[in-house]
Design an enzyme around this catalytic site. Sequence first.
Site, PDB file in Angstrom:
ATOM      1  N   PHE A 211       0.834  -1.211   0.000  1.00  0.00           N
ATOM      2  CA  PHE A 211       0.000   0.000   0.000  1.00  0.00           C
ATOM      3  C   PHE A 211       0.865   1.256   0.000  1.00  0.00           C
ATOM      4  CE2 PHE A 211      -3.994  -2.018   1.334  1.00  0.00           C
ATOM      5  CZ  PHE A 211      -3.561  -3.165   1.989  1.00  0.00           C
ATOM      6  N   ASP A 212       0.418   2.262  -0.697  1.00  0.00           N
ATOM      7  CA  ASP A 212       0.938   3.615  -0.502  1.00  0.00           C
ATOM      8  C   ASP A 212       0.277   4.126   0.781  1.00  0.00           C
ATOM      9  OD1 ASP A 212       0.086   6.797  -1.986  1.00  0.00           O
ATOM     10  OD2 ASP A 212       1.899   6.259  -0.860  1.00  0.00           O
ATOM     11  N   GLY A 213       0.817   5.199   1.340  1.00  0.00           N
ATOM     12  CA  GLY A 213       0.268   5.723   2.594  1.00  0.00           C
ATOM     13  C   GLY A 213      -0.795   6.777   2.354  1.00  0.00           C
ATOM     14  N   PHE A 328      -1.284  -0.688  -4.219  1.00  0.00           N
ATOM     15  CA  PHE A 328      -2.254   0.391  -4.353  1.00  0.00           C
ATOM     16  C   PHE A 328      -1.597   1.754  -4.172  1.00  0.00           C
ATOM     17  CE2 PHE A 328      -5.927  -2.341  -4.230  1.00  0.00           C
ATOM     18  CZ  PHE A 328      -5.560  -3.406  -3.420  1.00  0.00           C
TER      19      PHE A 328
END
Lengths: 357, 256
Positions: A211-213, A328
């Site tokens: 995941f991106d943050g 993502f």
Amino acid sequence: MSLNSQTLTGSGQDWTRNGSSSSSRGPMENESMILKPSTPTRNLIPPKPENAITIAVSSQVLFNMEKEQQIYKQQGMEGYIKYQGEHETEHFSPGPACSFVKALEAVNTQLRKLYPDSDELFDVVLMMNNDAEVGLRLNNTINHHQLFIKRFCMTGGNSPVSFLKAYHTNLYLSSDPGKVREALAKGIAAAIMFTPEKMNEVSETQLRVAFDGDGVLFSDESERIFKKDGLEGFQEHEKTHEKDPMKQGPLKCFLEALGKLQNKCYVNGQRMDCPIRTYLVTARDDGSAGKRALNTLSSWGLEIDEAHFLAGAPKGPKLKEIRPHIFFDDQKSHVDGAVEMGTVACHVPYGTANELS
Amino acid sequence: MSCLQKDADRAVVVAVTSRAVFESGAEGDDGDEVYKVGTAFPLLQALQRVNARLLEENPAESLLFDVILVTTDLEQQQQSSRIISSTRHYGLEVSKFSFSGTEDFIESLLTNNVRLFLSTDRNEASHASQNGVLSALLDQNLASCPSEQLRVLFCGDAVIRSNISPMPVSQQATQSFSAQLGEMRQRFGMFDSPLSMVLMTARGGRESCSAALLTLRSQGVSVDEAYCLAGAPRGPILSLIRPHFLLSNSLSDLEE
């Protein structure tokens, strides 16, 4: 957010939980401890939607339907249906979501061994808005690839999004930006999936989700600050608010659902190599900005296995190292960069990075 | 009243109980006023729309719905003129009003070549079904949906069971009616069709649903939408599908 890495020293820090490095494969070792008296082959009934983690996948990303899409463009719906009918017994080749779906089933297999009576499992629902006749070809293909999909939803010309809620969908993957935006607007975690030209090899035994943050797990609040006040303003802000949790983003609940299943892999106080591994791959640096990210996750009671603070460096190479089944990001440029290097990346069209003009 | 002359052989006769079409005996019911509309009203409008579109495509079309109102209710029969004027008032195209006693009710359905009998009364529908007339129970919530398009739901779990011989009479009725619907559906293209064939397998999963798709296709029905639930709760999906009525060989399939 994109930080200019030249203004920072070093290329960022990697932080991993339990010391395992990101390049290790994570097989399920130590199987002897989980053996129960052998259960007869279960008739694999799909889990009840309330208990399951439901992933709705569009047929266009589960399988490669490029040729069919071409025909649709050239000959319209009638020609497309005719073509599908003529090629009914031919299988589609796997699309970008295929290895992800297979990994979900690998997790299910392990979970069933540990908890034979539980239906807290992954459940995949196939969503399509094609004519139902196309379903026959899809059915044959699903059998051929031995995927465990039991439910599907073919909505004719209607949008599938209203049905997503009815199926308690935890995540929706599609190649259609309109439908994904619609789903996000209805509060369902959703992303547009892209296909690398050459997909990296991924684990068949361990599901890896990256995941991106900001704009994915977290809201876009910090991104807005960055846009308004630049890098320095952003750094200041994060330093001041290091201990303040951010608001949640569209994929926070999905991470939570993964965490719930991960917790089931701790048996008798012993942590085994978990069949699910999660990664944070963010442009944040490992200073206050990174700490704030971890603090936020902590405040939500969530854990992430590995956090990679790239301080603005491109994400492609790091992801290639990690080899997640899915990644993502809310920034299309990062998605493109990942896809270029063989990662199945999904764009989350949410927040300030994706406002439609 | 002016009514389209229907070719007796080709018309698809749909019988609806007058009680389902109009609300009678309701509060504020004034003896001379037209009735308030009932559960089956939107369905009748949808059937009419299908007819209108069929005739648009082909003014000489003979495969049309032919709606008749039926009742065995003495009270209703005494109100016959009011039923007829209400029908006129709402512009409903009804070709016949068939009043009969309970004993000869089934016979009257058969004499009128009824292909589908619709009622809000479970016993009535069940009785007709047991006597070889394809029947469907109109559900208050579902049938009163505002959809303009006629939406017919096939319960797939029943479709696949149907390969037993000898075929019960009711099954023949289901298949021939389905085939007629299928033929009507073929008059229109993918989009903007005035009728939609929807398949749902509540208990069955992907394999069952695919088998049902094939069976229906062999019976002349090309399905527009398909939902296989494999045990997931039906309610939420049904309220999204919004069928006007469900076709099934067994009324028990309609129970939750």
